[in-house]
Design a protein around this motif. Structure first.
Motif, PDB file in Angstrom:
ATOM      1  N   VAL A  54       1.184   2.812  -3.162  1.00  0.00           N
ATOM      2  CA  VAL A  54       1.570   1.742  -4.094  1.00  0.00           C
ATOM      3  C   VAL A  54       2.996   1.963  -4.613  1.00  0.00           C
ATOM      4  N   THR A  55       3.830   0.968  -4.397  1.00  0.00           N
ATOM      5  CA  THR A  55       5.201   0.989  -4.895  1.00  0.00           C
ATOM      6  C   THR A  55       5.383  -0.165  -5.878  1.00  0.00           C
ATOM      7  N   LYS A  56       5.947   0.178  -7.039  1.00  0.00           N
ATOM      8  CA  LYS A  56       6.258  -0.843  -8.040  1.00  0.00           C
ATOM      9  C   LYS A  56       7.693  -0.659  -8.492  1.00  0.00           C
ATOM     10  N   ARG A  57       8.470  -1.713  -8.374  1.00  0.00           N
ATOM     11  CA  ARG A  57       9.881  -1.652  -8.796  1.00  0.00           C
ATOM     12  C   ARG A  57      10.130  -2.662  -9.897  1.00  0.00           C
ATOM     13  N   PHE A  58      11.028  -2.297 -10.809  1.00  0.00           N
ATOM     14  CA  PHE A  58      11.599  -3.264 -11.739  1.00  0.00           C
ATOM     15  C   PHE A  58      13.084  -3.307 -11.435  1.00  0.00           C
ATOM     16  N   GLY A  59      13.547  -4.356 -10.787  1.00  0.00           N
ATOM     17  CA  GLY A  59      14.945  -4.403 -10.348  1.00  0.00           C
ATOM     18  C   GLY A  59      15.216  -3.231  -9.413  1.00  0.00           C
ATOM     19  N   ASP A  60      16.229  -2.436  -9.749  1.00  0.00           N
ATOM     20  CA  ASP A  60      16.595  -1.296  -8.908  1.00  0.00           C
ATOM     21  C   ASP A  60      15.746  -0.065  -9.191  1.00  0.00           C
ATOM     22  N   ILE A  90       0.971   2.333 -13.987  1.00  0.00           N
ATOM     23  CA  ILE A  90      -0.230   2.558 -13.156  1.00  0.00           C
ATOM     24  C   ILE A  90      -1.384   1.724 -13.702  1.00  0.00           C
ATOM     25  N   LEU A  91      -1.596   1.803 -15.010  1.00  0.00           N
ATOM     26  CA  LEU A  91      -2.721   1.070 -15.611  1.00  0.00           C
ATOM     27  C   LEU A  91      -2.498  -0.434 -15.507  1.00  0.00           C
ATOM     28  N   ARG A  92      -1.246  -0.878 -15.726  1.00  0.00           N
ATOM     29  CA  ARG A  92      -0.973  -2.318 -15.685  1.00  0.00           C
ATOM     30  C   ARG A  92      -1.097  -2.890 -14.273  1.00  0.00           C
ATOM     31  N   VAL A  93      -0.790  -2.081 -13.264  1.00  0.00           N
ATOM     32  CA  VAL A  93      -0.998  -2.529 -11.881  1.00  0.00           C
ATOM     33  C   VAL A  93      -2.497  -2.701 -11.623  1.00  0.00           C
ATOM     34  N   LEU A  94      -3.279  -1.780 -12.132  1.00  0.00           N
ATOM     35  CA  LEU A  94      -4.732  -1.862 -11.949  1.00  0.00           C
ATOM     36  C   LEU A  94      -5.324  -3.050 -12.717  1.00  0.00           C
ATOM     37  N   GLU A  98       0.849  -6.215 -13.664  1.00  0.00           N
ATOM     38  CA  GLU A  98       2.040  -6.031 -12.835  1.00  0.00           C
ATOM     39  C   GLU A  98       1.578  -6.045 -11.386  1.00  0.00           C
ATOM     40  N   ARG A  99       2.321  -6.739 -10.542  1.00  0.00           N
ATOM     41  CA  ARG A  99       1.970  -6.779  -9.112  1.00  0.00           C
ATOM     42  C   ARG A  99       2.830  -5.796  -8.340  1.00  0.00           C
ATOM     43  N   PRO A 100       2.208  -4.939  -7.550  1.00  0.00           N
ATOM     44  CA  PRO A 100       3.006  -3.978  -6.778  1.00  0.00           C
ATOM     45  C   PRO A 100       3.738  -4.659  -5.619  1.00  0.00           C
ATOM     46  N   GLU A 101       4.866  -4.061  -5.221  1.00  0.00           N
ATOM     47  CA  GLU A 101       5.624  -4.588  -4.081  1.00  0.00           C
ATOM     48  C   GLU A 101       5.010  -4.147  -2.762  1.00  0.00           C
ATOM     49  N   ALA A 102       4.366  -2.993  -2.781  1.00  0.00           N
ATOM     50  CA  ALA A 102       3.786  -2.483  -1.529  1.00  0.00           C
ATOM     51  C   ALA A 102       2.549  -1.662  -1.844  1.00  0.00           C
ATOM     52  N   GLY A 103       1.713  -1.502  -0.836  1.00  0.00           N
ATOM     53  CA  GLY A 103       0.533  -0.669  -0.963  1.00  0.00           C
ATOM     54  C   GLY A 103      -0.709  -1.476  -1.286  1.00  0.00           C
ATOM     55  N   THR A 104      -1.827  -0.765  -1.373  1.00  0.00           N
ATOM     56  CA  THR A 104      -3.103  -1.423  -1.677  1.00  0.00           C
ATOM     57  C   THR A 104      -3.803  -0.698  -2.816  1.00  0.00           C
ATOM     58  N   VAL A 105      -4.603  -1.459  -3.540  1.00  0.00           N
ATOM     59  CA  VAL A 105      -5.409  -0.915  -4.634  1.00  0.00           C
ATOM     60  C   VAL A 105      -6.849  -1.348  -4.386  1.00  0.00           C
ATOM     61  N   GLU A 106      -7.745  -0.370  -4.393  1.00  0.00           N
ATOM     62  CA  GLU A 106      -9.158  -0.660  -4.157  1.00  0.00           C
ATOM     63  C   GLU A 106      -9.956  -0.322  -5.403  1.00  0.00           C
ATOM     64  N   VAL A 107     -10.886  -1.193  -5.755  1.00  0.00           N
ATOM     65  CA  VAL A 107     -11.758  -0.946  -6.906  1.00  0.00           C
ATOM     66  C   VAL A 107     -13.197  -1.148  -6.452  1.00  0.00           C
ATOM     67  N   GLN A 111     -10.838  -4.519  -2.082  1.00  0.00           N
ATOM     68  CA  GLN A 111      -9.393  -4.649  -2.260  1.00  0.00           C
ATOM     69  C   GLN A 111      -9.109  -5.546  -3.458  1.00  0.00           C
ATOM     70  N   LEU A 112      -8.159  -5.093  -4.308  1.00  0.00           N
ATOM     71  CA  LEU A 112      -7.803  -5.886  -5.476  1.00  0.00           C
ATOM     72  C   LEU A 112      -6.806  -6.993  -5.119  1.00  0.00           C
ATOM     73  N   TYR A 113      -5.780  -6.637  -4.365  1.00  0.00           N
ATOM     74  CA  TYR A 113      -4.698  -7.586  -4.084  1.00  0.00           C
ATOM     75  C   TYR A 113      -4.749  -8.156  -2.673  1.00  0.00           C
ATOM     76  N   HIS A 114      -5.728  -7.736  -1.907  1.00  0.00           N
ATOM     77  CA  HIS A 114      -5.813  -8.175  -0.518  1.00  0.00           C
ATOM     78  C   HIS A 114      -7.221  -8.654  -0.192  1.00  0.00           C
TER      79      HIS A 114
END
Ligand SMILES: Nc1ncnc2c1ncn2[C@@H]1O[C@H](COP(=O)(O)OP(=O)(O)O)[C@@H](O)[C@H]1O
Ligand SMILES: [Mg+2]
Length: 301
Positions: A54-60, A90-94, A98-107, A111-114
């Motif tokens: 999981v990758t999360k970016r804010f701007g740069d 981490i918690l906000r992505v779950l 916040e939406r991650p730019e890459a990766g997957t999250v499973e609960v 799949q949460l986002y896929h």
């Protein structure tokens, strides 16, 4: 959404006095069959959580850098690390804030986002995201209660609007939860008339009212006056010891982390620096960054 929060990047408070003494206090209520666990619906099985790449970016700024992290069903995982290291993210992505730019999250194996279509993982519909996200509740550092609603309405709103309970059913559930967090006489109060500790107990009751399988706690005692920390930690301790919910807790309460954590994860720069049982992380940390961090936190006492 009952727990739709404001973005919150506040730094943790600096008052860290007597961290270890405070949570070693012997005044926790005797833990027979916990009323809170029963009111929270303890027949629910905690769900596992898995972050993969999981990758999360804010701007740069890359806040989460290809994070791999697994939480077992029912596990109580404590996340520690310096301010700005990405713990809240981490918690906000779950929580899908916040939406991650890459990766997957499973609960709970979903799949949460896929979604899978024709054997392929594709971006999930909003409906799918909402449905999986329903397994998760979050408690925030600054409570994020609805200011215009009473304590009872704050807690019953989600069950009514999201879970579709009738007004009577939702109020009954809310009343039961407020009773067991010690707020049986505050149903009609608005947040402005409650202390910080009381507000946070309303927020915990509100999160529990959704009967989550995973609960997220983001420095939930950091905004409290020191004398109010204990009443909130007692509720968390009760949940940790008497429910099968999966819990992810970000905290600077090191004594508490040691006491209730199955595992402690030291986080820095968007990555896991080191993890292990509390005895190891607090007693014999292997990484210099962990040692420096713990020394800095404990020195603030
Ligand atoms: N919505 C946002 N927009 C821009 N930067 C953000 C946002 N949320 C967090 N950040 C930045 O991401 C980094 C990690 O933040 P956060 O996850 O809140 O850290 P922690 O909870 O460990 O203190 C910080 O540098 C923070 O300023
Ligand atoms: Mg934070």
């Amino acid at each position: 959404m009952p727990d739709n929060p404001e973005p919150n990047h506040d730094e943790p408070s600096n008052s860290r006095s007597a961290i270890l003494e405070r949570s070693a206090e012997p005044d926790a209520p005797a833990r027979t069959a916990s009323r809170l666990a029963v009111a929270a619906g303890d027949e629910l099985e905690g769900s596992g959580v898995r972050f993969s790449g999981v990758t999360k970016r804010f701007g740069d700024l890359t806040v989460l850098d290809q994070l791999d992290m697994e939480v077992a069903p029912g596990e109580k995982m404590v996340i520690i690390g310096p301010s700005g290291s990405g713990k809240t993210t981490i918690l906000r992505v779950l929580m899908t804030l916040e939406r991650p730019e890459a990766g997957t999250v499973e609960v709970g194996g979903e799949q949460l986002y896929h979604e899978e279509r024709n054997g392929q993982l594709v971006k999930a519909s909003e409906k799918h995201v909402r449905q999986v996200r329903r397994k998760i509740s979050m408690v925030f550092q600054h409570f994020n209660l609805f200011p215009h609603m009473t304590a009872l309405d704050n807690v019953s709103f989600g069950p009514r609007k999201v879970l579709g309970l009738s007004k009577d059913e939702a109020n009954e559930r809310a009343a039961r939860l407020l009773e067991v967090v010690g707020l049986g006489d505050k149903f009609g109060e608005h947040p402005a008339r409650l202390s910080g500790g009381q507000k946070q107990r309303v927020a915990i009751a509100r999160a529990l009212a959704m009967e989550p399988e995973v609960m997220l706690f983001d420095e939930v005692t950091s905004a409290l006056d020191p004398e109010l920390v204990g009443e909130v930690l007692n509720v968390l301790r009760d949940l940790a010891e008497n429910t099968t919910m999966t819990m992810l807790l970000v905290t600077h309460e090191m004594g508490f982390a040691r006491e209730i954590g199955d595992r402690v994860v030291m986080f820095d720069g968007g990555r896991v620096v080191e993890q292990g049982p509390p005895t190891q992380i607090f007693g014999d940390p292997q990484e210099q960054r962990t040692r420096d961090f713990l020394r800095a936190v404990l020195d603030r006492e």
